[in-house]
Design a protein around this motif. Structure first.
Motif, PDB file in Angstrom:
ATOM      1  N   VAL A 176      26.177  65.198   9.450  1.00 57.07           N
ATOM      2  CA  VAL A 176      25.980  64.428  10.233  1.00 57.07           C
ATOM      3  C   VAL A 176      25.260  63.315   8.631  1.00 57.07           C
ATOM      4  O   VAL A 176      25.954  61.393   9.170  1.00 57.07           O
ATOM      5  N   TYR A 177      25.240  63.943   7.878  1.00 57.07           N
ATOM      6  CA  TYR A 177      24.958  62.136   6.714  1.00 57.07           C
ATOM      7  C   TYR A 177      26.821  62.270   6.297  1.00 57.07           C
ATOM      8  O   TYR A 177      26.726  61.247   5.919  1.00 57.07           O
ATOM      9  N   ALA A 178      27.646  63.232   6.578  1.00 52.99           N
ATOM     10  CA  ALA A 178      29.028  62.248   6.506  1.00 52.99           C
ATOM     11  C   ALA A 178      29.382  61.097   7.291  1.00 52.99           C
ATOM     12  O   ALA A 178      30.459  61.079   7.809  1.00 52.99           O
ATOM     13  N   MET A 179      28.054  61.428   8.632  1.00 59.96           N
ATOM     14  CA  MET A 179      28.684  60.759   9.831  1.00 59.96           C
ATOM     15  C   MET A 179      28.102  58.590   8.899  1.00 59.96           C
ATOM     16  O   MET A 179      27.568  57.433   9.734  1.00 59.96           O
ATOM     17  N   ASN A 180      27.381  58.513   7.643  1.00 60.28           N
ATOM     18  CA  ASN A 180      26.296  58.394   7.071  1.00 60.28           C
ATOM     19  C   ASN A 180      25.296  57.913   7.928  1.00 60.28           C
ATOM     20  O   ASN A 180      24.578  56.605   7.528  1.00 60.28           O
ATOM     21  N   ALA A 181      24.581  59.141   8.476  1.00 62.95           N
ATOM     22  CA  ALA A 181      23.569  58.848   9.430  1.00 62.95           C
ATOM     23  C   ALA A 181      22.733  59.828   8.962  1.00 62.95           C
ATOM     24  O   ALA A 181      22.528  60.523   7.589  1.00 62.95           O
ATOM     25  N   LYS A 182      20.898  59.850   9.647  1.00 58.41           N
ATOM     26  CA  LYS A 182      19.889  60.450   9.369  1.00 58.41           C
ATOM     27  C   LYS A 182      19.934  61.809  10.187  1.00 58.41           C
ATOM     28  O   LYS A 182      19.857  61.606  11.160  1.00 58.41           O
ATOM     29  N   ALA A 183      19.644  62.621   9.358  1.00 58.45           N
ATOM     30  CA  ALA A 183      19.438  63.418  10.203  1.00 58.45           C
ATOM     31  C   ALA A 183      18.216  64.004  10.580  1.00 58.45           C
ATOM     32  O   ALA A 183      17.191  63.773   9.744  1.00 58.45           O
ATOM     33  N   THR A 184      17.899  64.094  11.874  1.00 61.59           N
ATOM     34  CA  THR A 184      16.969  63.897  13.032  1.00 61.59           C
ATOM     35  C   THR A 184      15.530  65.506  13.026  1.00 61.59           C
ATOM     36  O   THR A 184      14.478  65.555  13.290  1.00 61.59           O
ATOM     37  N   GLN A 185      16.691  65.893  14.254  1.00 64.35           N
ATOM     38  CA  GLN A 185      16.299  67.498  14.649  1.00 64.35           C
ATOM     39  C   GLN A 185      17.645  68.615  14.612  1.00 64.35           C
ATOM     40  O   GLN A 185      17.998  67.696  14.352  1.00 64.35           O
ATOM     41  N   ILE A 186      16.686  69.602  14.742  1.00 64.53           N
ATOM     42  CA  ILE A 186      17.929  70.695  15.135  1.00 64.53           C
ATOM     43  C   ILE A 186      17.435  71.263  16.541  1.00 64.53           C
ATOM     44  O   ILE A 186      16.161  71.662  15.844  1.00 64.53           O
ATOM     45  N   THR A 187      18.660  72.136  16.931  1.00 63.37           N
ATOM     46  CA  THR A 187      17.959  72.900  17.694  1.00 63.37           C
ATOM     47  C   THR A 187      18.742  74.410  17.311  1.00 63.37           C
ATOM     48  O   THR A 187      20.134  74.357  16.479  1.00 63.37           O
ATOM     49  N   ILE A 198      24.647  82.710  14.429  1.00 66.30           N
ATOM     50  CA  ILE A 198      23.887  81.263  14.653  1.00 66.30           C
ATOM     51  C   ILE A 198      24.223  80.342  14.958  1.00 66.30           C
ATOM     52  O   ILE A 198      25.302  79.993  13.794  1.00 66.30           O
ATOM     53  N   SER A 199      23.466  79.983  15.947  1.00 66.15           N
ATOM     54  CA  SER A 199      23.868  78.082  16.393  1.00 66.15           C
ATOM     55  C   SER A 199      22.983  76.799  16.281  1.00 66.15           C
ATOM     56  O   SER A 199      22.040  77.545  16.343  1.00 66.15           O
ATOM     57  N   ILE A 200      23.762  76.088  15.606  1.00 70.55           N
ATOM     58  CA  ILE A 200      22.325  75.380  14.659  1.00 70.55           C
ATOM     59  C   ILE A 200      23.248  73.971  15.722  1.00 70.55           C
ATOM     60  O   ILE A 200      24.539  73.804  15.131  1.00 70.55           O
ATOM     61  N   THR A 201      22.881  73.119  16.373  1.00 75.43           N
ATOM     62  CA  THR A 201      23.043  71.791  16.692  1.00 75.43           C
ATOM     63  C   THR A 201      22.121  70.653  15.661  1.00 75.43           C
ATOM     64  O   THR A 201      20.786  70.825  16.382  1.00 75.43           O
ATOM     65  N   ALA A 202      22.434  69.904  15.062  1.00 78.08           N
ATOM     66  CA  ALA A 202      21.505  68.549  14.630  1.00 78.08           C
ATOM     67  C   ALA A 202      22.104  67.605  14.984  1.00 78.08           C
ATOM     68  O   ALA A 202      23.145  67.030  15.637  1.00 78.08           O
ATOM     69  N   ILE A 203      21.234  66.833  15.146  1.00 76.26           N
ATOM     70  CA  ILE A 203      20.742  65.220  16.100  1.00 76.26           C
ATOM     71  C   ILE A 203      20.394  64.492  14.304  1.00 76.26           C
ATOM     72  O   ILE A 203      19.735  64.497  13.864  1.00 76.26           O
ATOM     73  N   GLY A 204      21.253  63.471  14.863  1.00 75.88           N
ATOM     74  CA  GLY A 204      21.172  62.416  13.852  1.00 75.88           C
ATOM     75  C   GLY A 204      20.772  61.246  14.160  1.00 75.88           C
ATOM     76  O   GLY A 204      21.426  60.886  15.016  1.00 75.88           O
ATOM     77  N   VAL A 205      20.634  59.795  13.063  1.00 75.13           N
ATOM     78  CA  VAL A 205      20.576  58.461  13.624  1.00 75.13           C
ATOM     79  C   VAL A 205      20.937  57.326  12.822  1.00 75.13           C
ATOM     80  O   VAL A 205      20.898  58.001  12.066  1.00 75.13           O
ATOM     81  N   ALA A 206      21.384  55.787  13.540  1.00 72.69           N
ATOM     82  CA  ALA A 206      21.643  55.484  12.199  1.00 72.69           C
ATOM     83  C   ALA A 206      22.112  54.469  13.138  1.00 72.69           C
ATOM     84  O   ALA A 206      22.584  54.253  13.985  1.00 72.69           O
ATOM     85  N   GLU A 207      21.684  53.103  12.434  1.00 76.54           N
ATOM     86  CA  GLU A 207      22.427  51.511  13.238  1.00 76.54           C
ATOM     87  C   GLU A 207      23.868  51.887  13.666  1.00 76.54           C
ATOM     88  O   GLU A 207      24.776  52.233  12.276  1.00 76.54           O
ATOM     89  N   LYS A 208      24.623  50.520  14.269  1.00 78.73           N
ATOM     90  CA  LYS A 208      25.888  51.081  14.817  1.00 78.73           C
ATOM     91  C   LYS A 208      26.948  51.098  14.094  1.00 78.73           C
ATOM     92  O   LYS A 208      27.329  51.053  13.382  1.00 78.73           O
ATOM     93  N   GLU A 209      25.845  49.782  13.053  1.00 87.28           N
ATOM     94  CA  GLU A 209      27.015  48.957  11.550  1.00 87.28           C
ATOM     95  C   GLU A 209      26.712  50.073  10.831  1.00 87.28           C
ATOM     96  O   GLU A 209      27.363  49.499   9.512  1.00 87.28           O
ATOM     97  N   ASP A 210      26.033  51.057  10.579  1.00 82.85           N
ATOM     98  CA  ASP A 210      26.005  51.762   9.629  1.00 82.85           C
ATOM     99  C   ASP A 210      26.752  53.235   9.804  1.00 82.85           C
ATOM    100  O   ASP A 210      26.854  53.509   8.538  1.00 82.85           O
ATOM    101  N   ILE A 211      27.501  53.131  10.289  1.00 82.85           N
ATOM    102  CA  ILE A 211      28.085  54.448  10.987  1.00 82.85           C
ATOM    103  C   ILE A 211      29.453  54.658  10.394  1.00 82.85           C
ATOM    104  O   ILE A 211      30.130  53.889  10.291  1.00 82.85           O
ATOM    105  N   VAL A 212      29.654  55.503   9.467  1.00 87.23           N
ATOM    106  CA  VAL A 212      30.999  55.697   9.293  1.00 87.23           C
ATOM    107  C   VAL A 212      32.238  56.573   9.790  1.00 87.23           C
ATOM    108  O   VAL A 212      31.279  57.776   9.719  1.00 87.23           O
ATOM    109  N   TYR A 213      32.926  56.433  10.094  1.00 89.04           N
ATOM    110  CA  TYR A 213      34.592  57.789  11.526  1.00 89.04           C
ATOM    111  C   TYR A 213      35.235  57.943   9.700  1.00 89.04           C
ATOM    112  O   TYR A 213      35.130  57.424   8.716  1.00 89.04           O
TER     113      TYR A 213
END
Length: 354
Positions: free
Chosen positions: A88-99, A145-160
């Motif tokens: 998630v951090y590699a997308m320049n986003a903030k990790a918020t939730q996981i399952t 163990i399988s973890i799904t992580a969810i994160g958020v970022a402003e559209k203009e902040d996301i890095v690919y």
């Protein structure tokens, strides 16, 4: 391996699937306003308003990704969260939730899974991540163990991975190779123990390396740091499979080449020392070792002055035209093709070693 202070052993069958979920997750309380509904319904409900959402999943399999001979379950739970948060951090986003989903064989009592989940909870608390769901089931082949992580970022902040341009600078956080050398120390001591169960290893000289292997930290600090410096990366990836593999990913996705300078690769003195002890080339370890969970990214040359003195960041090369290819420039100024020799979980030999 699974003993606790009370020497208790509660069979998973005593609780059943839903009872086990309730038992393991009873201490997880939502902290984020974006978590509308967490554990306890058919699905979690999240509200990110106008932000973009990023989602990533990783699967960790006993005998392939981890060895419980030297990986404590609490550390394993912590590491499983870090592996996913790092993406998630590699997308320049903030990790918020996981399952969190697990499959466990009947050799694991409830108390063992409590240890696993205590590591998950510690990581979630330290990184301000809500655990909002998951699943449990039985396994015939150990622990998965399988973890799904969810994160958020402003559209203009996301890095690919696809935004690098020729002449962009290649930058890496932290230092490289320590996690792999920590694994080599643990594997060596495992073999010593098998030959002599009474042997007591002295691991104090290797503390940093072993911590990097057993308890890695995802770089949640980098996105806010770059924002504070006024820098937006043009491309980014996390280093899970070795520096060379990740550079090649950036190059292929961005359709550029790269020059990586050997002398610029950041190595901790402990890595250099243990590489000498094992008679292994430290550059090779940095290129191919993996599991560092540092971030590798590119920036415009215009941003050089903003980051040049930052101790968290090392400029290790630059991007070139695609036709120039991908190369390692050695200390002797030789130009060698950059080859991906990072770990491959689908390779039987690698799986046995890992």
């Amino acid at each position: 391996m699974f003993q606790n202070s009370q020497d208790m052993r509660t069979n998973l069958s005593e609780l059943g699937e839903f009872g086990l979920i309730d038992h393991l997750t009873k201490g997880f309380e939502p902290k984020l306003t974006s978590t509308v509904k967490a554990i306890g319904d058919d699905a979690a409900v999240l509200n990110f308003e106008n932000k973009h959402t990023v989602v990533t999943t990783d699967l960790l399999v006993e005998g392939v990704h981890f060895d419980l001979a030297y990986m404590p379950l609490k550390h394993l739970g912590y590491k499983a969260v870090m592996v996913n948060a790092s993406d998630v951090y590699a997308m320049n986003a903030k990790a918020t939730q996981i399952t969190v989903s697990i499959a466990a064989s009947n050799r694991f009592p409830v108390e063992a899974l409590e240890e696993l989940y205590s590591g998950i909870q510690l990581a979630a608390n330290l990184y301000n991540i809500d655990v909002v769901g998951g699943d449990t089931t039985s396994s015939t082949s150990g622990l998965l163990i399988s973890i799904t992580a969810i994160g958020v970022a402003e559209k203009e902040d996301i890095v690919y991975r696809s935004g690098a341009k020729p002449n962009d600078l290649l930058v890496v956080t932290g230092d490289l190779g320590a996690a792999y050398m920590g694994l080599q120390i643990l594997e060596r001591e495992k073999e010593v123990f098998k030959a002599n169960p009474n042997a007591q290893p002295d691991l104090d000289p290797y503390t940093y390396l072993i911590e990097r292997q057993l308890k890695p930290e995802a770089r949640k600090d980098i996105a806010p740091l770059l924002k504070e410096l006024g820098v937006k990366p043009t491309s980014m990836i996390d280093i899970s499979d070795g520096l060379s593999s990740e550079i090649i990913h950036l190059c292929k996705n961005s359709q550029v080449g790269a020059n990586l300078f050997e002398e610029k690769i950041p190595l901790d003195p402990a890595v250099i020392s243990v590489c000498e002890e094992f008679d292994i080339d430290s550059t090779t370890i940095a290129l191919s070792g993996g599991e560092d969970y540092e971030l590798l990214f590119t920036i415009s040359q215009d941003d050089f002055e903003k980051i040049k003195a930052n101790p968290n960041l090392s400029i290790i090369g630059h991007m070139t035209e695609e036709k120039e290819g991908m190369h390692l420039i050695t200390r002797a100024n030789q130009k060698l093709p950059l080859i991906a020799r990072g770990w491959n979980s689908m390779d039987a030999k690698d799986s046995e070693e890992k």
